[in-house]
Motif scaffolding. Structure first.
Motif, PDB file in Angstrom:
ATOM      1  N   PRO A 515      15.593 -35.216 -12.880  1.00  0.00           N
ATOM      2  CA  PRO A 515      14.078 -35.625 -12.336  1.00  0.00           C
ATOM      3  C   PRO A 515      14.182 -37.441 -12.518  1.00  0.00           C
ATOM      4  O   PRO A 515      14.399 -37.853 -13.193  1.00  0.00           O
ATOM      5  N   VAL A 516      13.556 -37.747 -11.303  1.00  0.00           N
ATOM      6  CA  VAL A 516      13.595 -39.579 -11.207  1.00  0.00           C
ATOM      7  C   VAL A 516      12.128 -39.884 -10.656  1.00  0.00           C
ATOM      8  O   VAL A 516      12.056 -40.992 -11.047  1.00  0.00           O
ATOM      9  N   ALA A 517      11.120 -39.116 -10.122  1.00  0.00           N
ATOM     10  CA  ALA A 517      10.062 -39.525  -9.710  1.00  0.00           C
ATOM     11  C   ALA A 517       8.840 -38.634  -9.290  1.00  0.00           C
ATOM     12  O   ALA A 517       9.316 -37.283  -9.147  1.00  0.00           O
ATOM     13  N   VAL A 518       7.618 -39.095  -9.546  1.00  0.00           N
ATOM     14  CA  VAL A 518       6.480 -38.063  -9.598  1.00  0.00           C
ATOM     15  C   VAL A 518       5.428 -38.825  -8.497  1.00  0.00           C
ATOM     16  O   VAL A 518       5.221 -39.840  -8.262  1.00  0.00           O
ATOM     17  N   SER A 519       4.985 -37.617  -7.563  1.00  0.00           N
ATOM     18  CA  SER A 519       3.517 -37.936  -6.814  1.00  0.00           C
ATOM     19  C   SER A 519       2.624 -36.929  -7.120  1.00  0.00           C
ATOM     20  O   SER A 519       3.219 -35.722  -7.772  1.00  0.00           O
ATOM     21  N   ASP A 520       1.399 -37.211  -7.315  1.00  0.00           N
ATOM     22  CA  ASP A 520       0.542 -36.272  -7.756  1.00  0.00           C
ATOM     23  C   ASP A 520      -0.790 -35.955  -6.869  1.00  0.00           C
ATOM     24  O   ASP A 520      -0.889 -37.056  -6.112  1.00  0.00           O
ATOM     25  N   CYS A 521      -1.271 -34.942  -7.110  1.00  0.00           N
ATOM     26  CA  CYS A 521      -2.470 -34.644  -6.125  1.00  0.00           C
ATOM     27  C   CYS A 521      -3.671 -34.016  -7.104  1.00  0.00           C
ATOM     28  O   CYS A 521      -3.449 -32.924  -7.832  1.00  0.00           O
ATOM     29  N   LEU A 522      -4.430 -34.721  -7.333  1.00  0.00           N
ATOM     30  CA  LEU A 522      -5.527 -34.360  -8.398  1.00  0.00           C
ATOM     31  C   LEU A 522      -6.565 -33.840  -7.778  1.00  0.00           C
ATOM     32  O   LEU A 522      -7.517 -34.635  -7.421  1.00  0.00           O
ATOM     33  N   ASN A 523      -6.907 -32.411  -8.236  1.00  0.00           N
ATOM     34  CA  ASN A 523      -7.994 -31.859  -7.423  1.00  0.00           C
ATOM     35  C   ASN A 523      -9.078 -31.205  -8.250  1.00  0.00           C
ATOM     36  O   ASN A 523      -8.776 -30.632  -9.336  1.00  0.00           O
ATOM     37  N   ASN A 558      -2.762 -38.755  -4.540  1.00  0.00           N
ATOM     38  CA  ASN A 558      -3.674 -38.501  -3.907  1.00  0.00           C
ATOM     39  C   ASN A 558      -4.905 -37.995  -4.780  1.00  0.00           C
ATOM     40  O   ASN A 558      -4.724 -37.171  -5.892  1.00  0.00           O
ATOM     41  N   VAL A 559      -6.069 -38.315  -4.722  1.00  0.00           N
ATOM     42  CA  VAL A 559      -7.341 -37.771  -5.630  1.00  0.00           C
ATOM     43  C   VAL A 559      -8.239 -37.313  -4.722  1.00  0.00           C
ATOM     44  O   VAL A 559      -8.671 -37.779  -3.635  1.00  0.00           O
ATOM     45  N   SER A 560      -8.577 -35.989  -4.913  1.00  0.00           N
ATOM     46  CA  SER A 560      -9.516 -34.988  -4.232  1.00  0.00           C
ATOM     47  C   SER A 560     -10.512 -34.425  -5.083  1.00  0.00           C
ATOM     48  O   SER A 560     -10.213 -33.768  -6.036  1.00  0.00           O
ATOM     49  N   PRO A 574      -4.464 -30.417 -11.418  1.00  0.00           N
ATOM     50  CA  PRO A 574      -3.612 -31.526 -11.246  1.00  0.00           C
ATOM     51  C   PRO A 574      -2.356 -31.051 -10.719  1.00  0.00           C
ATOM     52  O   PRO A 574      -1.561 -30.675 -11.529  1.00  0.00           O
ATOM     53  N   VAL A 575      -1.980 -31.151  -9.537  1.00  0.00           N
ATOM     54  CA  VAL A 575      -0.724 -30.843  -9.166  1.00  0.00           C
ATOM     55  C   VAL A 575       0.211 -31.998  -9.080  1.00  0.00           C
ATOM     56  O   VAL A 575       0.265 -33.085  -8.501  1.00  0.00           O
ATOM     57  N   VAL A 576       1.391 -31.702  -9.772  1.00  0.00           N
ATOM     58  CA  VAL A 576       2.545 -32.576  -9.948  1.00  0.00           C
ATOM     59  C   VAL A 576       3.749 -32.270  -8.870  1.00  0.00           C
ATOM     60  O   VAL A 576       4.275 -30.982  -9.086  1.00  0.00           O
ATOM     61  N   ALA A 577       3.923 -33.120  -8.248  1.00  0.00           N
ATOM     62  CA  ALA A 577       5.306 -33.060  -7.454  1.00  0.00           C
ATOM     63  C   ALA A 577       6.599 -33.895  -7.959  1.00  0.00           C
ATOM     64  O   ALA A 577       6.210 -35.026  -8.124  1.00  0.00           O
TER      65      ALA A 577
END
Length: 767
Positions: A515-523, A558-560, A574-577
């Motif tokens: 694992p090296v990096a995270v993108s997140d979508c915060l709903n 992203n924040v929703s 909070p979706v973690v990619a």
């Protein structure tokens, strides 16, 4: 002001008519924000300026309620975490160095509200928008993923939303020729009028191909190319994604964008040729806020200003006003900055791909964004005040009054929690669990997606992570997983967010990737609700602390907000990619055992405690209370490191993380993956951990995985676990002869019965 005067409002006219009434509230602005705009300009805004500020200062575009908390992602990062980060937060997508001159960009975003209003186009344009973010970084898109959350599976409206969203995701992604390699599908009544449609795209490039969004170089041309601009999506960013749904306000439901995936496919190839020939100096996709966003962000990120003639925009609706043209979110559009010397080559490439374009203006040294309409100036602003210096709110937040009572409501102390199946009833419980909406087979969904187009997919659903090959010569590739546990986050948003991060980390590592990096979508719900804002603040704190402890940076996201209807917010989601690097994708580890593994030992890594609060079993019994399972990120990091090394060194043939549904779901998944049974003994490990067999099967304790280990590798496997001090137990063997999940001395579940229950749920409801 009449409608005609409003539509033709100029800067000179604005200066001489300071008391003109303007529809700032209808465009989503607050009164204090409108007053701030007047102070910034030294006059009232024109109609076009008002449109521009309204979309760019919307919650969706400006992050005005969230950015004070999001700063933690930059503050809680070490030099070690940044060593492979080539582009971080602030650009269209982050970029990570994965070695051998290759870089990967990936990002996840939301298209929630549009997907409720018009499910097919909402979901389709969500895919198209995130793919354009990847293109704008200079990368070739190679895969997409889609975490989806819907209302109750038996609610009549869920049919409409599910069918539309799944068709939209598949229709757009399949037409682009991009494999869909993973995601989530979850059902919960809290999403009934607010489905979550999050879309992820990943792209690859050589280091030298990275492109950034800025407009520099006086005299360079500003060009809009791709689809023509229409009336679809007007107000989408400022209203639809920045307010709660309210049936009493139909104006809050503006037109949803309409996508054309075949136009986007041409746009992808066109952009890649522009990059290959180094034709563009800067590039920006047009998504939320359309031309307002592209012009202001390019100018703000550059070193000068910009002059644009809006009448040069190619339209497919000649009745659009200047403000509507600025706000339109028509799809499949890009904006580029091109030197005069490169114009001829730019035009050749446009002609080759039959892409329409128009030169709107040029870069200036004025420091201003000036936009004309029919020879009159309708916008004259400092672009930074539009794009980057918008309002910042420190919303009040406080721990909800009922949070203590919620956490005190332990499942184990409830009537349902005390009624625990035992003996032969445990087999029936496993079948019931696997037939539940959130653990059943998602093949009804994923079979509508192309998972293998392009020929580089090494793993995809239903495996723990999707894996894509980047380099054919070396086998270098990346693994991606998206995860969230909204029930955990509802019980404790700090710990719940860390659990989502840990699960995504574990899923990538289980596949064999580092694992090296995270993108997140915060709903989340409305930021104007102190309870929701507390959930958001705690979740961000949990993610930032967790990423720092795991040593994995957040590269963007992203924040929703305003995901609620009638005052009822969704569970915090909070979706973690997570993205991981794999040196050779041929070494990837599947999540189930194959017939060739007959006789392999099955090991459980980690220990189990009585942690059923927020679990899938508790959901089945209608309970949501208590505290989520404890997350030990030091142990998660150790487990991940072991799984990666075991995969690379050939110690394991299969591995599956334990998360929702616990050991019961992991064993069932592993058996159903290739239709191969297993004989499992529960007694010894249950006694070791001080739990009963029901708890061992259904608890959702973190930091656990099951592995299929060849007999020849057992010594090395056990030696590694012992050396690392990680708990392990041999719990059974792969049994390719007996087609059953045999819980020895307890119950035996035929795989045919298990598969029928597991695979029948979605077709039962959706056909």
């Amino acid at each position: 002001m009449s409608e005609q005067q409003f539509n033709l409002d100029t800067v000179d006219h604005a200066r001489t008519t300071p008391d003109t009434d303007l529809p700032w509230a209808e465009l989503g602005l607050k009164e204090n924000e409108f007053e701030d705009i007047k102070k910034i300009l030294g006059r009232r805004p024109t109609a076009a300026e008002l449109a521009m500020y309204s979309v760019m200062w919307s919650e969706h575009c400006s992050y005005k309620s969230s950015k004070v908390h999001l700063k933690q992602f930059g503050a809680k990062v070490t030099d070690e975490m940044k060593k492979d980060l080539m582009v971080g937060i602030g650009e269209n997508a982050g970029v990570t160095d994965i070695g051998n001159g290759w870089a990967v960009t990936f990002k996840i975003e939301s298209h929630n509200h549009p997907s409720y209003v018009e499910p097919y186009q909402g979901a389709a344009t969500g895919v198209g928008g995130i793919v354009r973010d990847i293109i704008s970084m200079g990368a070739r898109p190679v895969a997409v993923m889609d975490p989806l959350r819907f209302g109750a599976i038996d609610h009549p409206d869920t049919q409409r939303v599910v069918h539309g969203v799944v068709a939209g995701v598949g229709g757009y992604g399949n037409s682009l020729g991009l494999p869909n390699i993973g995601g989530e599908v979850e059902f919960d009544a809290c999403y009934q009028a607010n489905p979550l449609v999050n879309a992820l795209a990943v792209g690859v490039m050589r280091h030298e191909d990275i492109r950034l969004a800025n407009a520099s170089g006086v005299g360079n041309k500003v060009i809009l190319f791709g689809a023509r601009t229409g009336g679809d999506g007007i107000g989408g960013a400022s209203v639809l994604a920045s307010e709660s749904f309210d049936d009493a306000k139909p104006s809050k439901r503006p037109a949803v964008q309409v996508g054309d995936p075949f136009a986007e496919k041409v746009l992808i190839e066109c952009c890649l040729e522009l990059f290959k020939d180094s034709v563009v100096e800067g590039i920006q996709d047009l998504g939320a806020a359309g031309i307002s966003c592209a012009t202001s962000e390019l100018a703000s990120n550059g070193d000068g200003g910009m002059h644009v003639d809006l009448t040069k925009v190619l339209l497919r609706d000649s009745t659009l006003t200047p403000g509507e043209i600025l706000m339109s979110e028509s799809q499949e559009r890009m904006m580029a900055v091109v030197t005069p010397a490169n114009m001829a080559r730019f035009e050749e490439i446009m002609d080759k791909w039959d892409v329409e374009y128009s030169v709107l203006g040029e870069v200036t040294d004025s420091g201003r964004l000036v936009i004309e309409w029919d020879g009159e100036i309708i916008v004259d602003v400092d672009p930074k005040t539009v794009a980057h210096d918008g309002p910042t709110y420190e919303r009040p937040y406080s721990r909800p009054a009922g949070q203590d009572a919620t956490q005190a409501d332990r499942f184990s102390e409830s009537a349902a929690g005390r009624d625990r199946p035992a003996g032969a009833e445990l087999g029936k419980a496993v079948v019931e669990l696997m037939a539940s909406p959130n653990l059943c087979s998602k093949e009804w969904v994923t079979d509508q997606y192309d998972r293998y187009v392009q020929g580089n997919t090494a793993l995809s659903q239903p495996d723990d992570a999707g894996v894509v090959r980047v380099d054919e010569e070396t086998g270098l590739g990346v693994a991606l997983a998206t995860d969230a546990n909204p029930r955990y986050a509802y019980l404790d948003p700090y710990e719940g967010a860390k659990a989502s991060l840990a699960e995504a980390y574990r899923n990538v590592a289980t596949a064999g990737a580092r694992p090296v990096a995270v993108s997140d979508c915060l709903n989340f719900g409305s930021p104007e609700d102190p309870d929701v804002m507390w959930q958001f603040a705690e979740a961000v704190r949990g993610l930032a602390d967790g990423c720092m402890e795991l040593g994995v940076p957040v590269t963007g996201g992203n924040v929703s907000l305003y995901n609620q209807t009638g005052g009822q917010a969704i569970n915090p989601t909070p979706v973690v990619a997570m993205m991981g690097v794999m040196d050779d994708v041929t070494r990837r580890t599947p999540s189930g055992w194959a017939p060739t593994e007959d006789g392999n030992a099955i090991y459980l890594l980690g220990t189990t405690a009585d942690e059923l609060d927020g679990s899938e079993w508790a959901r089945l019994k209608g309970h949501l209370g208590g505290r989520p399972p404890r997350v030990d990120l030091a142990q998660e990091k150790l487990l991940g490191d072991m799984l990666v090394n075991m995969s690379r060194d050939g110690m394991i043939d299969a591995a599956h993380d334990l998360s929702q549904g616990g050991l019961a779901a992991a064993l069932a998944d592993a058996c159903l993956r290739f239709g191969v049974g297993a004989r499992i003994g529960l007694g010894e490990v249950a006694e070791r951990d001080g739990v009963d067999e029901f708890t061992l099967l259904f608890s959702e304790s973190q930091g656990r995985a099951v592995c299929s280990v060849p007999r020849t590798e057992e010594v090395r496997f056990k030696d590694m676990c012992t050396a690392r001090g990680y708990a392990f137990a041999r719990i059974g063997v792969v049994d390719a002869v007996n087609d059953a999940l045999d819980l020895q001395g307890v119950a035996s579940v035929p795989l045919a019965e298990l598969r029928e229950a597991w695979s029948g749920t979605l077709p039962k409801y959706f056909g």
